[in-house]
Scaffold this motif. Structure first.
Motif, PDB file in Angstrom:
ATOM      1  N   ASN A 125       0.835  -1.205   0.000  1.00 14.74           N
ATOM      2  CA  ASN A 125       0.000   0.000   0.000  1.00 14.74           C
ATOM      3  C   ASN A 125       0.867   1.250   0.000  1.00 14.74           C
ATOM      4  OD1 ASN A 125      -2.702   0.991   0.009  1.00 14.74           O
ATOM      5  ND2 ASN A 125      -2.426   1.693   2.112  1.00 14.74           N
TER       6      ASN A 125
ATOM      7  N   VAL B 105      -3.314  -8.264  -2.011  1.00 15.82           N
ATOM      8  CA  VAL B 105      -3.453  -7.651  -3.335  1.00 15.82           C
ATOM      9  C   VAL B 105      -2.758  -8.562  -4.341  1.00 15.82           C
ATOM     10  CG1 VAL B 105      -2.881  -5.660  -4.790  1.00 15.82           C
ATOM     11  CG2 VAL B 105      -3.493  -5.311  -2.383  1.00 15.82           C
TER      12      VAL B 105
ATOM     13  N   GLY C   5      -5.940  -6.797  -8.231  1.00 18.08           N
ATOM     14  CA  GLY C   5      -6.196  -5.783  -7.221  1.00 18.08           C
ATOM     15  C   GLY C   5      -6.492  -6.381  -5.857  1.00 18.08           C
TER      16      GLY C   5
ATOM     17  N   HIS D  49      -2.489   0.410  -8.884  1.00 13.83           N
ATOM     18  CA  HIS D  49      -2.239   0.297  -7.447  1.00 13.83           C
ATOM     19  C   HIS D  49      -0.806   0.691  -7.087  1.00 13.83           C
ATOM     20  CE1 HIS D  49      -2.329  -1.402  -3.410  1.00 13.83           C
ATOM     21  NE2 HIS D  49      -1.242  -2.101  -3.693  1.00 13.83           N
TER      22      HIS D  49
END
Length: 487
Positions: A222, A242, A246, A271
């Motif tokens: 992230n 993930v 996604g 992402h």
């Protein structure tokens, strides 16, 4: 008498007048405890001779001290430090504790001791960043032309006054039109707030949504700054896997059966850091879960405009009929990062609250700059810039991936990204990214060491390698140096 000859040093080249320099030095001597209340100051004649200035200059300095309340003149006796001043202890060098750190003068809480300092990309050095636009392509001259033009006009002067903390109404209307035309996102301008980049939007959303011990779902991999923002708000991070499609929404559903979530933070389009795109099936399921379990979705769509191989999926916000999505985007992430202009979209009451919160830390943005951006949207300049940049960045992506494939086939594994401005690369475990980064810098190339992408679960030996900000000759040179640093 104190050694005034060494204590008072004047600079004749300074823009500060000599008598003010002398006055300020005496104030410093009083406030650091060297001079005490009722101490006599040297006569104007003596001091003038000691420090080599005109006697009248000293007299002016003493008059200034008296007028400011630092000194008093007693007839036939001289000038003294004001007797009514409190006695100040002489300033000492701060003590050093056992940990070799200076003792603080006051007590405060540092939540950022472990924070990673932001990189300074303003230095003139060949750089492989983690995915920024090439500022040389941005029509900054046109932006500044509109900025100057607006500032000269009678109505433009109003933009120099305080305005709405939501931002320029003109820009909000222009963004509403742009989003409707490009993303199918139909939203009234009053539901849009202009921010200082997407990071401000993330911060404001977190402060309104999260409190101590609230849960927010984020990816195992992230955006580090988003994680830190949620942690600072007191929330618990619930990590969701993930993969190539996604965030794993089936996994999220199982979590929801056990725990209550206030929000889910996602980057469905390219992402960060892995560049994967969330499938439409997962997007729809996430929206259904948000409706059922009544949590907010913070959709960070920082570079929607750059997709190369096919049309990008529409944002979740475009197909959100239950108003669960807080949509955050960036203008400057696709224009020039230093100009700090982004936007946040959400339910009207939420955006109004975010606007009120924003006033506590930043009264408003640069309205004149926002108005100039609005003109570029209206006259088609922004759209022309995106089309031109898209073509160039696709060429650069292709060359960059060719160089990775031909020169780093043994050291780096990667997939060609469908869009965005960076490639997610996994390095061979034998390669120490910190040492590689240091070696590359010695040879004239800056590249990160991967620490920004790591967290308690995501510890891969990987890097985002940006290609967009490098011209082809720069790219070849930078990758050649990196090859030496790797081997």
């Amino acid at each position: 008498m104190l050694p005034y000859k060494s204590l008072i040093q004047v600079d004749r080249k300074s823009s500060v007048t000599l008598y003010i320099q002398v006055c300020n030095t005496f104030i410093s001597l009083i406030t650091n405890g060297t001079l005490k209340p009722s101490d006599i100051l040297p006569s104007s004649r003596v001091l003038a001779e000691l420090i080599g200035i005109n006697r009248n200059t000293v007299k002016l300095a003493y008059e200034e001290l008296i007028s400011q309340g630092w000194a008093e003149s007693i007839e036939r006796q001289g000038v003294f430090v004001l007797s009514k001043l409190p006695v100040l202890s002489k300033t000492r060098i701060p003590e050093v504790n056992k940990n070799n750190s200076s003792q603080e003068s006051f007590i405060w809480t540092n939540h950022f001791e472990k924070a990673i300092p932001g990189d300074n990309f303003q230095k003139n050095i060949l750089t492989i960043d983690d995915g920024f636009p090439d500022v040389r392509l941005a029509p900054v001259d046109n932006l500044m032309r509109e900025y100057r033009s607006l500032s000269r006009k009678f109505f433009g002067k109003n933009f120099l006054k305080y305005g709405s903390s939501k931002g320029s109404e003109h820009l909000r209307e222009s963004i509403a039109n742009y989003l409707s035309n490009t993303r199918g996102l139909v939203v009234p301008s009053e539901n849009i707030m202009i921010t200082k980049g997407s990071q401000m939007g993330i911060y404001l959303a977190a402060q309104l949504l999260l409190g101590p011990s609230d849960n927010i779902a984020v990816g195992v991999s992230n955006y580090r700054s988003a994680d830190d923002t949620f942690i600072y708000a007191g929330a618990n991070l619930i990590r969701i896997p993930v993969d190539e499609n996604g965030m794993d929404i089936d996994y999220l559903e199982e979590i929801l059966k056990k725990k209550s979530l206030k929000a889910v933070y996602i980057i469905p389009h390219h992402h960060f850091p892995t560049t994967v795109t969330m499938s439409m099936e997962r997007r729809l399921k996430l929206l259904n879960l948000a409706k059922e379990y009544r949590f907010a979705i913070i959709e960070d769509d920082y570079d929607f405009d750059f997709h190369y191989d096919n049309k990008p999926y529409v944002p979740l916000a475009s197909i959100d009929h239950n108003h669960n999505v807080i949509y955050i985007g960036s203008i400057t992430k696709t224009f020039a990062p230093g100009l700090r202009t982004g936007f946040m979209i959400g339910p009207l009451a939420f955006v109004d609250a975010a606007s009120s919160l924003r006033q506590l830390i930043d009264k408003q943005g640069d309205t004149l700059l926002e108005e100039a951006f609005a003109v570029l949207f209206d006259n088609g300049e922004m759209e022309r810039h995106f089309r031109k940049s898209l073509k160039i960045y696709k060429q650069r992506r292709n060359l960059f991936c060719e160089l990775l494939k031909s020169d780093f086939s043994e050291e780096i594994k990667f997939k060609i990204p469908e869009g965005g401005l960076a490639v997610w690369t996994n390095f061979d475990k034998k390669i120490d990214l910190i040492k590689m980064s240091e070696e590359a810098l010695k040879k004239g190339v800056y590249i990160g060491n991967g620490s920004f992408y790591k967290n308690e679960l995501f510890v891969t030996n990987g890097l985002r390698m940006g290609f967009a900000s490098l011209e082809e000759n720069e790219m070849v040179k930078a990758m050649g140096i990196l090859k030496q640093a790797v081997r």
